[in-house]
Design a protein around this motif. Structure first.
Motif, PDB file in Angstrom:
ATOM      1  N   ALA A  22       8.476 -41.516 -32.621  1.00 29.59           N
ATOM      2  CA  ALA A  22       7.042 -42.186 -32.754  1.00 29.59           C
ATOM      3  C   ALA A  22       6.302 -41.475 -31.663  1.00 29.59           C
ATOM      4  O   ALA A  22       5.150 -41.080 -31.650  1.00 29.59           O
ATOM      5  N   LEU A  23       6.931 -41.135 -30.147  1.00 30.99           N
ATOM      6  CA  LEU A  23       6.190 -40.333 -29.345  1.00 30.99           C
ATOM      7  C   LEU A  23       5.603 -39.083 -29.669  1.00 30.99           C
ATOM      8  O   LEU A  23       4.402 -38.788 -29.437  1.00 30.99           O
ATOM      9  N   GLU A  24       6.610 -38.301 -30.214  1.00 36.99           N
ATOM     10  CA  GLU A  24       6.239 -36.934 -30.755  1.00 36.99           C
ATOM     11  C   GLU A  24       5.023 -37.011 -31.849  1.00 36.99           C
ATOM     12  O   GLU A  24       4.157 -36.182 -32.113  1.00 36.99           O
ATOM     13  N   THR A  25       5.343 -37.932 -32.855  1.00 31.64           N
ATOM     14  CA  THR A  25       4.376 -37.997 -34.080  1.00 31.64           C
ATOM     15  C   THR A  25       2.917 -38.087 -33.366  1.00 31.64           C
ATOM     16  O   THR A  25       2.118 -37.823 -34.101  1.00 31.64           O
ATOM     17  N   THR A  42       8.731 -39.525 -20.750  1.00 26.20           N
ATOM     18  CA  THR A  42       7.499 -38.967 -21.473  1.00 26.20           C
ATOM     19  C   THR A  42       6.487 -37.839 -21.011  1.00 26.20           C
ATOM     20  O   THR A  42       6.228 -37.318 -21.718  1.00 26.20           O
ATOM     21  N   THR A  43       6.216 -38.111 -19.982  1.00 24.02           N
ATOM     22  CA  THR A  43       5.412 -37.217 -19.145  1.00 24.02           C
ATOM     23  C   THR A  43       5.775 -35.832 -19.336  1.00 24.02           C
ATOM     24  O   THR A  43       5.223 -34.699 -19.779  1.00 24.02           O
ATOM     25  N   ALA A  87       4.259 -33.052 -22.057  1.00 21.23           N
ATOM     26  CA  ALA A  87       3.806 -31.597 -21.336  1.00 21.23           C
ATOM     27  C   ALA A  87       4.499 -30.344 -22.229  1.00 21.23           C
ATOM     28  O   ALA A  87       3.907 -29.265 -22.411  1.00 21.23           O
ATOM     29  N   ARG A  88       5.856 -30.488 -22.558  1.00 18.52           N
ATOM     30  CA  ARG A  88       6.641 -29.621 -23.118  1.00 18.52           C
ATOM     31  C   ARG A  88       5.898 -29.297 -24.631  1.00 18.52           C
ATOM     32  O   ARG A  88       5.657 -28.218 -25.075  1.00 18.52           O
ATOM     33  N   GLY A 105       2.546 -27.532 -24.300  1.00 20.13           N
ATOM     34  CA  GLY A 105       2.718 -26.468 -23.643  1.00 20.13           C
ATOM     35  C   GLY A 105       1.764 -26.312 -22.576  1.00 20.13           C
ATOM     36  O   GLY A 105       1.202 -25.287 -22.294  1.00 20.13           O
ATOM     37  N   CYS A 106       1.622 -27.164 -21.437  1.00 20.43           N
ATOM     38  CA  CYS A 106       0.696 -27.247 -20.460  1.00 20.43           C
ATOM     39  C   CYS A 106       1.443 -27.785 -19.262  1.00 20.43           C
ATOM     40  O   CYS A 106       2.207 -28.512 -19.535  1.00 20.43           O
ATOM     41  N   ASP A 107       0.828 -27.564 -18.172  1.00 19.74           N
ATOM     42  CA  ASP A 107       1.039 -27.922 -16.676  1.00 19.74           C
ATOM     43  C   ASP A 107       0.416 -29.570 -16.773  1.00 19.74           C
ATOM     44  O   ASP A 107      -0.861 -29.674 -17.065  1.00 19.74           O
TER      45      ASP A 107
END
Length: 326
Positions: free
Chosen positions: A96-99, A132-133, A137-138, A141-143
Motif C-alpha cells: 500500500a505504501l509503495e503503490t 516509512t521515511t 527515500a529509497r 532515489g533522493c535524500d
C-alpha cells in the motif's frame, strides 16, 4: 484550479489507522480529494466498530457524501483482528505504501498521507524495514529530512533514530549542509516562505561553551552555517537547545534544526502532540504522516483521537497547493 488529489494509506490494519480513516471520510472536504490505498474489508470492519457510515467507491470516483471513500484496493493476506498485528499482512502494508508513493511519483496524485505502521510486525513478516521515511527515500532515489510540526513550531532533525552515543559521529559537514539545504528548499517550495529563517541548535550543552564542553560546534556546525549563509541561506546558530525554544525566540524563526531526536521532539510534542504531524522533506511530492503509533491497545474501540490525521491531511493539502502555485 482543481483541488489536489491525495493518496491516503491507513497503515497497520490492526491498529487505529483504519478507524481514523473512517472518521476522516465523514468530513466534507473542499481543499482536496482523497483516495485510500488498503484493504476494503478492514475499513468496513472499522466503520462497523464505530457505527459510522462508509461507502467504498472506485478509485477514480468522487466522494460526494459523508462516509464516501474512494479506494485503491490492496487486500490483506488474512482477516484482521483489531488490536493484534499479524505479520502475514506485512506485505500488504508495504504494498500500500509503495503503490501510493509510486502513484505520487508518476503524477497521478499530488501528495501522500500515511497512518501509523507497526515496525515489528513488518520485520516479523520477513521484510527488512526501518521506517516509512527510509522506504520512500529509497523508492524516490533522493535524500530526505524528517520534520515534525504543529501550530507552534517546526522541528527538523539532523539525525533520526540513532543511539545517543552514535550521534556526534553522524554529524559531519556534508550531511549537515545537505540537511539544511533540503529544509530551506522545502520551506520555500512547500510552505511558500520566500526567505525562510532556520535556527540551528548546537550538539552540546550551552552549544559547547566555546569549546569547553565539546568542539562539534566549532569544528563542524558553525563552519557549515557560515558557508551556507554566504550562499544566501538565513541561518542562526549554533544555539543552546535549552533556550532556543523560548516563545520569544520561536517568533523569529520558521523552523528549528535539532541535532538529534530527543533534543527537539519532546518540546514539539509537549507544545501540541495531538495536532503534530510528521513530514518527509526532499521527496518530489509532499508526504505527511501522523505523529503517533498504532495504539493496538485501543484499536477498534472508537476512542482514538483523529486530530493528527486531520492535521496531516490539512498540511499535505496546503503543501500540495503551494507546490502547484510555485
Amino acid at each position: 484550479m482543481s483541488p489536489p488529489r491525495l493518496a491516503l494509506v491507513p497503515g497497520e490494519p490492526a491498529g487505529i489507522g483504519p478507524e481514523l480513516c473512517v472518521r476522516l471520510a465523514q468530513q466534507p472536504r473542499g481543499d482536496c480529494s482523497l483516495v485510500a490505498f488498503g484493504d476494503g474489508d478492514t475499513l468496513v470492519a472499522a466503520a462497523r466498530a464505530l457505527s459510522l457510515p462508509l461507502q467504498l467507491l472506485p478509485a477514480d470516483a468522487v466522494a460526494t457524501r459523508p462516509g464516501d471513500l474512494p479506494l485503491h484496493a490492496i487486500p490483506n493476506a488474512v482477516a484482521v483482528e483489531f488490536g493484534r498485528a499479524d505479520p502475514r499482512n506485512a506485505r500488504a502494508v508495504i504494498a500500500a505504501l509503495e503503490t501510493a508513493a509510486r502513484a505520487c511519483l508518476d503524477g497521478a496524485f499530488d501528495g501522500l498521507v500515511t497512518g501509523p505502521v507497526h515496525k515489528a510486525a513488518i520485520n516479523d513478516g520477513g521484510i527488512a524495514y526501518t521506517g516509512t521515511t527510509e522506504l520512500l527515500a529509497r523508492q524516490a532515489g533522493c535524500d530526505v529530512v524528517m520534520m515534525l510540526a504543529n501550530a507552534i513550531v517546526r522541528v527538523a532533525l539532523a539525525t533520526t533514530h540513532l543511539p545517543l552515543r552514535d550521534v556526534p559521529d553522524a554529524i559531519n559537514a556534508d550531511s549537515l549542509a545537505r540537511t539544511l539545504r533540503i529544509v530551506d528548499a522545502a520551506l520555500r517550495t512547500r510552505f511558500g516562505i520566500v526567505a525562510p529563517r532556520i535556527a540551528v541548535l548546537g550538539l552540546n550543552p550551552h552549544a559547547g561553551e566555546d569549546g569547553h564542553m565539546g568542539r562539534e560546534e566549532l569544528d563542524v556546525i558553525a563552519p557549515v552555517i557560515a558557508a551556507l549563509r554566504a550562499q544566501g541561506l538565513h541561518l542562526e546558530g549554533p544555539l543552546p537547545a535549552d533556550t532556543a525554544f523560548l516563545p520569544a525566540k520561536l517568533r523569529d524563526v520558521d523552523a528549528v534544526l535539532a541535532m538529534y531526536h530527543d533534543q527537539g521532539l519532546p518540546v514539539l510534542k509537549y507544545s501540541g502532540f495531538e495536532s503534530a504531524v510528521n513530514l518527509t522533506l526532499g521527496l518530489p511530492y509532499p508526504r505527511v504522516a501522523v505523529d503517533h503509533g498504532t495504539a493496538l491497545s485501543i484499536a477498534g474501540r472508537g476512542i482514538a483521537d483523529p486530530s493528527s490525521l486531520f492535521a496531516a491531511v490539512d498540511t499535505c493539502a496546503r503543501m500540495a497547493r503551494k507546490a502547484v502555485a510555485a
